[in-house]
Design a protein around this motif. Structure first.
Motif, PDB file in Angstrom:
ATOM      1  N   ALA A   3      60.095  34.799-147.154  1.00 56.36           N
ATOM      2  CA  ALA A   3      59.956  33.214-146.979  1.00 56.36           C
ATOM      3  C   ALA A   3      60.163  32.391-148.230  1.00 56.36           C
ATOM      4  N   CYS A  31      60.061  42.404-146.420  1.00 55.65           N
ATOM      5  CA  CYS A  31      60.243  41.889-147.849  1.00 55.65           C
ATOM      6  C   CYS A  31      61.163  42.533-148.824  1.00 55.65           C
ATOM      7  N   CYS A  51      56.039  37.013-147.438  1.00 53.03           N
ATOM      8  CA  CYS A  51      56.380  38.255-146.612  1.00 53.03           C
ATOM      9  C   CYS A  51      56.013  38.269-145.331  1.00 53.03           C
ATOM     10  N   SER A  52      56.766  38.580-144.216  1.00 53.26           N
ATOM     11  CA  SER A  52      56.054  38.953-142.742  1.00 53.26           C
ATOM     12  C   SER A  52      55.550  40.368-142.822  1.00 53.26           C
ATOM     13  N   TRP A  53      54.400  40.220-142.097  1.00 44.74           N
ATOM     14  CA  TRP A  53      53.815  41.631-141.936  1.00 44.74           C
ATOM     15  C   TRP A  53      53.691  42.326-140.649  1.00 44.74           C
ATOM     16  N   GLN A  57      55.665  40.725-137.310  1.00 47.23           N
ATOM     17  CA  GLN A  57      56.262  40.144-138.480  1.00 47.23           C
ATOM     18  C   GLN A  57      55.441  38.619-138.501  1.00 47.23           C
ATOM     19  N   VAL A  58      54.213  38.675-138.871  1.00 40.04           N
ATOM     20  CA  VAL A  58      53.510  37.274-138.749  1.00 40.04           C
ATOM     21  C   VAL A  58      53.552  37.035-140.440  1.00 40.04           C
ATOM     22  N   LEU A  59      53.832  35.611-140.702  1.00 40.83           N
ATOM     23  CA  LEU A  59      54.078  35.527-142.376  1.00 40.83           C
ATOM     24  C   LEU A  59      52.623  35.344-142.969  1.00 40.83           C
ATOM     25  N   TYR A  92      47.153  35.129-134.399  1.00 37.04           N
ATOM     26  CA  TYR A  92      47.987  33.961-134.426  1.00 37.04           C
ATOM     27  C   TYR A  92      48.357  33.258-133.134  1.00 37.04           C
ATOM     28  N   ASN A 120      58.477  31.481-133.411  1.00 41.90           N
ATOM     29  CA  ASN A 120      59.560  31.755-134.375  1.00 41.90           C
ATOM     30  C   ASN A 120      59.940  30.517-135.021  1.00 41.90           C
TER      31      ASN A 120
END
Length: 138
Positions: A3, A31, A51-53, A57-59, A92, A120
């Motif tokens: 991001a 990333c 980064c999304s993890w 893929q959570v920022l 989340y 999203n």
């Protein structure tokens, strides 16, 4: 996915929250290992936050809202177990108020729009996330 977060938009985290000698989690593929390394050399907090993890893929930028001690704690939680990925997703959904939207998911893409937008972002339709969710419900 990386991001465009800046260090000024990230809450400050203690660098000591990253375990000494810890390797970057393999869930950081969004990333790219070398990009993350280069970014860490400049600002580790912003790098991990950008980064999304995990599987969903959570920022990393959301580490504080999701009740992790640091962006590193969020990232490293994703290597603990598969259950940790679902814990991250559940946090989340709870924190961002998507429980009702999750319950409304169905095979109809229109029923998936609210969740896709909340998860999203406003450009969810460009990626067809509401349609992907509907297909996954079949």
């Amino acid at each position: 996915m990386a991001a465009r977060a800046t260090s000024s938009s990230m809450p400050t985290a203690s660098r000591s929250a990253s375990p000494p000698g810890a390797r970057v989690p393999s869930t950081a593929t969004a990333c790219g290992g070398s990009k993350l390394g280069l970014a860490c050399a400049k600002n580790p907090d912003a790098a991990f936050g950008s980064c999304s993890w995990g599987k969903f893929q959570v920022l990393g930028l959301h580490w504080s809202k999701l009740r992790y001690a640091s962006p590193y704690a969020l990232a490293f939680s994703t290597v603990a177990s598969e259950a940790a990925h679902y814990e991250l997703l559940a946090r989340y959904i709870e924190v961002f108020g998507l429980t009702d939207e999750l319950r409304a998911l169905s095979r109809d893409p229109d029923d998936c729009r609210a969740f896709a937008q909340g998860y999203n972002g406003p450009a969810y339709a460009v990626g067809g996330y509401h349609q992907k969710l509907a297909r996954a419900m079949q």
